[in-house]
Design a protein around this motif. Structure first.
Motif, PDB file in Angstrom:
ATOM      1  N   LYS A  16      50.134  71.375  60.172  1.00 19.59           N
ATOM      2  CA  LYS A  16      50.615  70.107  59.409  1.00 19.59           C
ATOM      3  C   LYS A  16      49.615  68.957  59.647  1.00 19.59           C
ATOM      4  N   PHE A  17      49.060  68.649  60.749  1.00 21.91           N
ATOM      5  CA  PHE A  17      48.124  67.579  60.748  1.00 21.91           C
ATOM      6  C   PHE A  17      46.940  67.738  60.100  1.00 21.91           C
ATOM      7  N   MET A  18      46.441  68.963  59.983  1.00 23.67           N
ATOM      8  CA  MET A  18      45.249  69.158  59.089  1.00 23.67           C
ATOM      9  C   MET A  18      45.616  68.781  57.529  1.00 23.67           C
ATOM     10  N   GLU A  19      46.731  69.391  57.491  1.00 18.86           N
ATOM     11  CA  GLU A  19      47.200  69.213  55.951  1.00 18.86           C
ATOM     12  C   GLU A  19      47.367  67.874  55.571  1.00 18.86           C
ATOM     13  N   HIS A  48      29.633  62.691  78.274  1.00 19.55           N
ATOM     14  CA  HIS A  48      28.855  63.757  77.518  1.00 19.55           C
ATOM     15  C   HIS A  48      29.556  64.616  77.348  1.00 19.55           C
ATOM     16  N   VAL A  49      29.784  65.023  76.125  1.00 21.01           N
ATOM     17  CA  VAL A  49      30.602  66.050  75.615  1.00 21.01           C
ATOM     18  C   VAL A  49      30.049  67.012  74.873  1.00 21.01           C
ATOM     19  N   LYS A  50      30.004  68.392  75.205  1.00 21.67           N
ATOM     20  CA  LYS A  50      29.364  69.678  74.521  1.00 21.67           C
ATOM     21  C   LYS A  50      30.676  70.337  73.962  1.00 21.67           C
ATOM     22  N   GLU A  59      26.642  68.408  70.780  1.00 25.87           N
ATOM     23  CA  GLU A  59      26.638  67.497  71.969  1.00 25.87           C
ATOM     24  C   GLU A  59      26.918  66.020  71.569  1.00 25.87           C
ATOM     25  N   ILE A  60      27.732  65.328  72.305  1.00 26.99           N
ATOM     26  CA  ILE A  60      28.170  63.947  71.751  1.00 26.99           C
ATOM     27  C   ILE A  60      27.919  63.051  73.191  1.00 26.99           C
ATOM     28  N   ASP A  61      27.229  61.869  73.183  1.00 26.77           N
ATOM     29  CA  ASP A  61      27.511  60.911  74.101  1.00 26.77           C
ATOM     30  C   ASP A  61      27.964  59.624  73.615  1.00 26.77           C
ATOM     31  N   GLU A  69      29.485  57.360  65.998  1.00 28.59           N
ATOM     32  CA  GLU A  69      30.003  58.042  64.685  1.00 28.59           C
ATOM     33  C   GLU A  69      30.089  59.491  65.158  1.00 28.59           C
ATOM     34  N   TYR A  70      31.199  60.065  64.539  1.00 29.24           N
ATOM     35  CA  TYR A  70      31.331  61.563  64.667  1.00 29.24           C
ATOM     36  C   TYR A  70      31.790  62.201  63.283  1.00 29.24           C
ATOM     37  N   SER A  71      31.324  63.385  63.110  1.00 32.27           N
ATOM     38  CA  SER A  71      31.809  64.193  62.157  1.00 32.27           C
ATOM     39  C   SER A  71      32.625  65.211  62.463  1.00 32.27           C
ATOM     40  N   SER A  81      35.760  54.627  68.915  1.00 32.41           N
ATOM     41  CA  SER A  81      35.513  54.568  70.264  1.00 32.41           C
ATOM     42  C   SER A  81      36.735  55.023  70.956  1.00 32.41           C
ATOM     43  N   TRP A  82      36.349  55.388  72.159  1.00 28.89           N
ATOM     44  CA  TRP A  82      37.219  55.822  73.388  1.00 28.89           C
ATOM     45  C   TRP A  82      37.354  54.655  74.233  1.00 28.89           C
ATOM     46  N   THR A  83      38.596  54.709  74.910  1.00 31.17           N
ATOM     47  CA  THR A  83      38.696  53.625  76.199  1.00 31.17           C
ATOM     48  C   THR A  83      39.591  54.572  77.119  1.00 31.17           C
ATOM     49  N   GLN A 101      43.343  55.388  59.732  1.00 26.95           N
ATOM     50  CA  GLN A 101      42.922  55.421  61.208  1.00 26.95           C
ATOM     51  C   GLN A 101      43.540  56.855  61.507  1.00 26.95           C
ATOM     52  N   LEU A 102      42.600  57.471  62.579  1.00 23.41           N
ATOM     53  CA  LEU A 102      42.918  58.713  63.404  1.00 23.41           C
ATOM     54  C   LEU A 102      42.990  58.155  64.767  1.00 23.41           C
ATOM     55  N   THR A 103      44.113  58.341  65.510  1.00 23.01           N
ATOM     56  CA  THR A 103      44.202  57.944  66.878  1.00 23.01           C
ATOM     57  C   THR A 103      44.225  59.290  67.772  1.00 23.01           C
ATOM     58  N   THR A 104      43.586  59.368  68.930  1.00 24.20           N
ATOM     59  CA  THR A 104      43.499  60.582  69.781  1.00 24.20           C
ATOM     60  C   THR A 104      43.989  60.245  70.957  1.00 24.20           C
ATOM     61  N   THR A 105      44.499  61.162  71.726  1.00 24.53           N
ATOM     62  CA  THR A 105      44.284  60.819  73.485  1.00 24.53           C
ATOM     63  C   THR A 105      43.940  62.142  74.096  1.00 24.53           C
ATOM     64  N   ARG A 106      43.508  62.071  75.462  1.00 21.46           N
ATOM     65  CA  ARG A 106      43.239  63.115  75.956  1.00 21.46           C
ATOM     66  C   ARG A 106      43.603  62.634  77.623  1.00 21.46           C
ATOM     67  N   ILE A 107      44.513  63.669  78.081  1.00 18.63           N
ATOM     68  CA  ILE A 107      45.116  63.419  79.390  1.00 18.63           C
ATOM     69  C   ILE A 107      45.221  64.976  80.153  1.00 18.63           C
TER      70      ILE A 107
HETATM   71  C1  MYR Z   1      34.743  63.828  71.518  1.00 13.45           C
HETATM   72  O1  MYR Z   1      34.827  62.994  72.556  1.00 13.45           O
HETATM   73  O2  MYR Z   1      35.026  64.938  71.469  1.00 13.45           O
HETATM   74  C2  MYR Z   1      33.996  63.108  70.400  1.00 13.45           C
HETATM   75  C3  MYR Z   1      34.818  62.352  69.596  1.00 13.45           C
HETATM   76  C4  MYR Z   1      36.082  62.889  69.045  1.00 13.45           C
HETATM   77  C5  MYR Z   1      36.354  62.007  67.962  1.00 13.45           C
HETATM   78  C6  MYR Z   1      37.831  62.166  67.275  1.00 13.45           C
HETATM   79  C7  MYR Z   1      38.308  63.641  67.276  1.00 13.45           C
HETATM   80  C8  MYR Z   1      39.335  63.733  66.271  1.00 13.45           C
HETATM   81  C9  MYR Z   1      39.264  65.242  65.753  1.00 13.45           C
HETATM   82  C10 MYR Z   1      40.205  65.241  64.799  1.00 13.45           C
HETATM   83  C11 MYR Z   1      40.137  66.811  64.387  1.00 13.45           C
HETATM   84  C12 MYR Z   1      40.769  67.053  62.823  1.00 13.45           C
HETATM   85  C13 MYR Z   1      40.511  68.126  61.948  1.00 13.45           C
HETATM   86  C14 MYR Z   1      41.088  67.923  60.703  1.00 13.45           C
END
Ligand code: MYR
Length: 131
Positions: A16-19, A48-50, A59-61, A69-71, A81-83, A101-107
């Motif tokens: 659903k999210f990807m849609e 540093h994230v692979k 790989e992202i720093d 920037e991220y694709s 950015s991340w905080t 906006q796209l927001t994301t969290t990691r825990i």
């Molecule tokens: C990282 O820390 O891994 C790099 C930065 C991540 C940025 C945002 C991630 C959002 C990914 C959403 C995937 C949606 C696919 C439609």
């Protein structure tokens, strides 16, 4: 705590999210089984994230609080950015194509890393286990 190798175990509402993100059905089917693996190395406020999946390897720093920037795997470009708030990484990213906006969290909870995503009113999660 975030450090280590993580492999996606399951998704919650990710289709659903990807849609909502505008990803077509064929790509969504592939992305649901993308075998995403991430390796996180944190040094203070630097990360540093692979990332590797069926789609790509990269790989992202980044530094906490600093825009980068991220694709996304489908080519959608974002910047943000991340905080770190307590034990939670919080990311706020803006799509370059539509400004939304796209927001994301990691825990890390127990032996799992839970990444949540939110875009345009739709929430999803991907749950990773140590690889
Ligand atoms: C990282 O820390 O891994 C790099 C930065 C991540 C940025 C945002 C991630 C959002 C990914 C959403 C995937 C949606 C696919 C439609």
């Amino acid at each position: 705590t975030f450090n280590g190798n993580w492999k996606v175990d399951r998704n919650d509402n990710y289709d659903k999210f990807m849609e909502q993100m505008g990803v077509n059905m064929v790509k969504r089917k592939l992305a649901a089984h993308d075998n995403l693996k991430i390796t996180i190395e944190q040094n203070g406020d630097k990360f540093h994230v692979k990332e590797s999946s069926n789609f790509r390897t990269l790989e992202i720093d980044f530094t906490l609080g600093v825009n980068f920037e991220y694709s996304l795997a489908d080519g959608t470009e974002v910047s943000g950015s991340w905080t770190l708030e307590g034990d939670t990484l919080k990311g706020i990213f803006t799509r370059k194509d539509n400004g939304k906006q796209l927001t994301t969290t990691r825990i890390v909870q127990g032996d799992e890393l839970i990444q949540s995503y939110s875009y345009d009113g739709v929430d999803a999660k991907r749950i990773f286990k140590r690889a």
